[in-house]
Design a protein around this motif. Structure first.
Motif, PDB file in Angstrom:
ATOM      1  N   ASN A 279       0.832  -1.208   0.000  1.00  0.00           N
ATOM      2  CA  ASN A 279       0.000   0.000   0.000  1.00  0.00           C
ATOM      3  C   ASN A 279       0.860   1.249   0.000  1.00  0.00           C
ATOM      4  OD1 ASN A 279      -2.553  -1.236  -0.014  1.00  0.00           O
ATOM      5  ND2 ASN A 279      -2.539  -1.497   2.197  1.00  0.00           N
ATOM      6  N   SER A 280       1.951   1.219   0.767  1.00  0.00           N
ATOM      7  CA  SER A 280       2.872   2.363   0.787  1.00  0.00           C
ATOM      8  C   SER A 280       3.472   2.597  -0.595  1.00  0.00           C
ATOM      9  CB  SER A 280       3.985   2.120   1.806  1.00  0.00           C
ATOM     10  OG  SER A 280       3.482   2.085   3.119  1.00  0.00           O
ATOM     11  N   LEU A 281       3.820   1.510  -1.274  1.00  0.00           N
ATOM     12  CA  LEU A 281       4.387   1.634  -2.609  1.00  0.00           C
ATOM     13  C   LEU A 281       3.390   2.254  -3.580  1.00  0.00           C
ATOM     14  CD1 LEU A 281       6.578   1.105  -4.724  1.00  0.00           C
ATOM     15  CD2 LEU A 281       5.753  -1.268  -4.883  1.00  0.00           C
ATOM     16  N   GLU A 282       2.150   1.812  -3.527  1.00  0.00           N
ATOM     17  CA  GLU A 282       1.136   2.374  -4.432  1.00  0.00           C
ATOM     18  C   GLU A 282       0.900   3.856  -4.150  1.00  0.00           C
ATOM     19  OE1 GLU A 282      -2.384   0.032  -4.579  1.00  0.00           O
ATOM     20  OE2 GLU A 282      -1.358  -1.750  -5.360  1.00  0.00           O
ATOM     21  N   ASN A 283       0.871   4.235  -2.880  1.00  0.00           N
ATOM     22  CA  ASN A 283       0.702   5.646  -2.529  1.00  0.00           C
ATOM     23  C   ASN A 283       1.873   6.483  -3.028  1.00  0.00           C
ATOM     24  OD1 ASN A 283      -1.736   5.200  -1.225  1.00  0.00           O
ATOM     25  ND2 ASN A 283      -0.797   4.913   0.784  1.00  0.00           N
ATOM     26  N   PHE A 284       3.061   5.940  -2.880  1.00  0.00           N
ATOM     27  CA  PHE A 284       4.265   6.625  -3.362  1.00  0.00           C
ATOM     28  C   PHE A 284       4.216   6.815  -4.880  1.00  0.00           C
ATOM     29  CE2 PHE A 284       8.528   5.801  -5.226  1.00  0.00           C
ATOM     30  CZ  PHE A 284       9.154   6.976  -4.869  1.00  0.00           C
ATOM     31  N   LEU A 285       3.854   5.760  -5.596  1.00  0.00           N
ATOM     32  CA  LEU A 285       3.790   5.839  -7.055  1.00  0.00           C
ATOM     33  C   LEU A 285       2.746   6.853  -7.517  1.00  0.00           C
ATOM     34  CD1 LEU A 285       4.064   2.022  -7.848  1.00  0.00           C
ATOM     35  CD2 LEU A 285       5.754   3.768  -8.460  1.00  0.00           C
ATOM     36  N   ASP A 286       1.648   6.959  -6.782  1.00  0.00           N
ATOM     37  CA  ASP A 286       0.588   7.901  -7.142  1.00  0.00           C
ATOM     38  C   ASP A 286       1.064   9.354  -7.054  1.00  0.00           C
ATOM     39  OD1 ASP A 286      -1.251   5.935  -7.671  1.00  0.00           O
ATOM     40  OD2 ASP A 286      -2.224   6.040  -5.702  1.00  0.00           O
ATOM     41  N   LYS A 287       1.974   9.631  -6.109  1.00  0.00           N
ATOM     42  CA  LYS A 287       2.362  11.013  -5.837  1.00  0.00           C
ATOM     43  C   LYS A 287       3.688  11.434  -6.443  1.00  0.00           C
ATOM     44  CE  LYS A 287       2.034  10.444  -1.352  1.00  0.00           C
ATOM     45  NZ  LYS A 287       1.994  10.738   0.112  1.00  0.00           N
ATOM     46  N   ALA A 288       4.570  10.473  -6.681  1.00  0.00           N
ATOM     47  CA  ALA A 288       5.956  10.819  -7.017  1.00  0.00           C
ATOM     48  C   ALA A 288       6.093  11.540  -8.357  1.00  0.00           C
ATOM     49  CB  ALA A 288       6.817   9.556  -7.007  1.00  0.00           C
ATOM     50  N   ALA A 289       5.346  11.112  -9.372  1.00  0.00           N
ATOM     51  CA  ALA A 289       5.524  11.684 -10.712  1.00  0.00           C
ATOM     52  C   ALA A 289       5.303  13.195 -10.725  1.00  0.00           C
ATOM     53  CB  ALA A 289       4.575  11.006 -11.698  1.00  0.00           C
ATOM     54  N   ASN A 290       4.322  13.656  -9.972  1.00  0.00           N
ATOM     55  CA  ASN A 290       4.012  15.081  -9.943  1.00  0.00           C
ATOM     56  C   ASN A 290       5.131  15.901  -9.308  1.00  0.00           C
ATOM     57  OD1 ASN A 290       2.025  17.248 -10.400  1.00  0.00           O
ATOM     58  ND2 ASN A 290       2.001  17.390  -8.168  1.00  0.00           N
ATOM     59  N   ALA A 291       5.972  15.251  -8.505  1.00  0.00           N
ATOM     60  CA  ALA A 291       7.062  15.955  -7.831  1.00  0.00           C
ATOM     61  C   ALA A 291       8.275  16.160  -8.733  1.00  0.00           C
ATOM     62  CB  ALA A 291       7.477  15.194  -6.582  1.00  0.00           C
ATOM     63  N   LEU A 292       8.286  15.516  -9.891  1.00  0.00           N
ATOM     64  CA  LEU A 292       9.396  15.670 -10.830  1.00  0.00           C
ATOM     65  C   LEU A 292       9.234  16.931 -11.671  1.00  0.00           C
ATOM     66  CD1 LEU A 292       9.643  12.003 -12.160  1.00  0.00           C
ATOM     67  CD2 LEU A 292      11.415  13.176 -10.826  1.00  0.00           C
ATOM     68  N   VAL A 293      10.358  17.541 -12.018  1.00  0.00           N
ATOM     69  CA  VAL A 293      10.337  18.623 -13.002  1.00  0.00           C
ATOM     70  C   VAL A 293      10.157  17.990 -14.377  1.00  0.00           C
ATOM     71  CG1 VAL A 293      11.851  20.062 -11.583  1.00  0.00           C
ATOM     72  CG2 VAL A 293      12.846  18.591 -13.362  1.00  0.00           C
ATOM     73  N   PRO A 294       9.673  18.720 -15.375  1.00  0.00           N
ATOM     74  CA  PRO A 294       9.593  18.165 -16.730  1.00  0.00           C
ATOM     75  C   PRO A 294      10.966  17.657 -17.179  1.00  0.00           C
ATOM     76  CG  PRO A 294       8.350  20.195 -16.609  1.00  0.00           C
ATOM     77  CD  PRO A 294       9.078  20.071 -15.295  1.00  0.00           C
ATOM     78  N   GLY A 295      10.995  16.431 -17.669  1.00  0.00           N
ATOM     79  CA  GLY A 295      12.255  15.809 -18.063  1.00  0.00           C
ATOM     80  C   GLY A 295      12.954  15.078 -16.931  1.00  0.00           C
TER      81      GLY A 295
END
Length: 295
Positions: free
Chosen positions: A220-236
């Protein structure tokens, strides 16, 4: 995953970061970049990121206070270029467009397996603990000694992929309470046929995996992390995730592929080569997947 040198005192790590060259190349570490090491462990991967380019900054998080303390010591020379935070990566507060790269190295480290008192291994007698974050309440003792037979059989099958889950759960309920890891492992071994008992892996291995996953709510922690992590990246920006078994790799594969913010860069996972496996046998099961944040 990091191997621990047996001669060191407890809470010290010998740093053997898995797929190190592949991680640094996959993250495309650039000068002045800001990177998140979501599972810093002893700091092996973070050091490689800090050394890969000039003026790199790292936010290093871990839910295990021992690991974080070891990383602080190991990375002390980098001073304010590293920020350390004690938290689970699923609970970390992600801000949009923050990081040039994110790394997560999943699973249990060699350090945890080699520290008997943590209760992750049945090689030596220890309390049934298995908590990565020792601030939390639930332990393996609670699960083994209080959950009913059907619940135990279910988690052994679901999170350990244990085909004899019902038989093992029945024996555990008959013999409990258990005090130590060794007592539990012996009860599991006694509940399975001799052919299975003396197979390639100890018959308690899958049950211990299931307990660790449940106690730490890993999937569950992994799924929550995956849901949020992409938005924290800068483009590229890049995200690199190392998993060690199929229960981790499947959500990573689908989470990266299904994110509208990401483009997967690894059609197949990157795996350790022969020379690395010879140096660090626990790298054998490592799978690295990388994706890039779209514009």
């Amino acid at each position: 995953m990091e191997a621990r040198f047996q001669g060191l005192e407890a809470q010290e790590f010998f740093h053997v970061p898995v797929l190190s060259q592949e991680v640094v190349a996959g993250l495309a570490v650039r000068p002045g970049g800001h990177y998140l090491d979501a599972t810093v462990g002893g700091g092996g991967h973070s050091r490689l990121i800090l050394e890969a380019a000039a003026d790199v900054r790292v936010t290093a998080i871990d839910q295990d206070e021992d690991a974080l303390a070891a990383a602080q010591k190991y990375l002390a020379e980098y001073g304010e270029r590293v920020q350390f935070i004690l938290t689970n990566f699923a609970a970390y507060h992600f801000s949009s467009n923050t990081f040039d790269g994110i790394l997560a190295d999943l699973g249990v480290s060699s350090y945890h397996l080699d520290q008997p008192e943590r209760g992750f291994s049945f090689r030596q007698a220890a309390n049934l603990d298995m908590r990565m974050d020792r601030r939390q309440a639930l332990t393996a003792d609670d699960v083994i000694n209080t959950w009913d037979e059907a619940q135990l059989a279910d988690i052994f099958f679901k999170y350990g992929e244990e085909r004899l889950s019902r038989r093992i759960a029945r024996r555990i309920v008959e013999r409990r309470p258990f005090q130590t890891t060794v007592e539990l492992a012996e009860a599991i071994a006694s509940s399975v046929p001799p052919k299975y008992r003396y197979g390639r892996i100890h018959p308690a291995t899958r049950v211990f995996q299931a307990l660790r996953i449940v106690v730490n709510d890993e999937l569950n922690s992994l799924e929550n992390f995956l849901d949020k992590a992409a938005n924290a990246l800068v483009p590229g920006g890049k995200i690199a995730i190392i998993s060690f078994h199929s229960l981790e790799d499947r959500p990573v594969k689908h989470g990266l592929r299904n994110s509208p913010l990401l483009k997967v860069l690894t059609k197949k996972p990157i795996i350790a080569q022969k020379d690395e496996i010879e140096r660090n046998p626990r790298s054998r099961s490592a799978k690295l997947r990388i994706a890039e944040r779209l514009l």
